[in-house]
Design a protein around this motif. Structure first.
Motif: not given
Length: 133
Positions: A106, A123, A127
């Motif tokens: 990821d 991000e 996450y």
């Protein structure tokens, strides 16, 4: 609670979170006797000649103590009490544990598609659910 016993001149310490557990049968028996003696002295006095009984009873007390100690380590308040079904605890742990390989894939994907450091930071913050820290 930790228990200390001496078997053949060797001092042994055992407790719910002790990882070393390669004890001999004789050492386990001494540990279980100490557990029963400290937790249920009246039972120990009446049954101390029945080593099989003391071993089983001590093992049950040790298992209960280990279960309680492990529950106390969980961050989720709703699962950190005795009586919680072990399956619920296992599910909560699995749900709240990052899989290293999946996480690496990821994050690698995030690095590949983010064009600026600020975008990557945002991000990664999303996450890992780091908002407000």
């Amino acid at each position: 609670m930790n228990y200390k016993v001496t078997v053949d001149g060797k001092e042994i310490e055992y407790g719910a979170l002790v990882e070393k557990s390669r004890f001999s049968e004789k050492e386990w028996s001494a540990i279980y006797a100490e557990i029963v003696k400290q937790n249920q002295p009246e039972v120990f006095e009446s049954k101390k000649a029945d080593t099989d009984y003391i071993d089983v009873f001590g093992a049950l007390i040790a298992l209960e103590e280990r279960y309680k100690a492990l529950l106390e380590l969980l961050p989720q308040d709703q699962f950190s009490y005795v009586g919680t079904h072990p399956k619920w605890v296992a599910d909560a742990v699995a749900e709240n544990t990052l899989n290293k390989e999946d996480t690496m894939l990821d994050v690698s994907d995030l690095i590949g598609r983010c064009e600026t450091l600020e975008e990557l930071k945002n991000e990664l913050t999303d996450y890992f659910e780091l908002e407000g820290l």
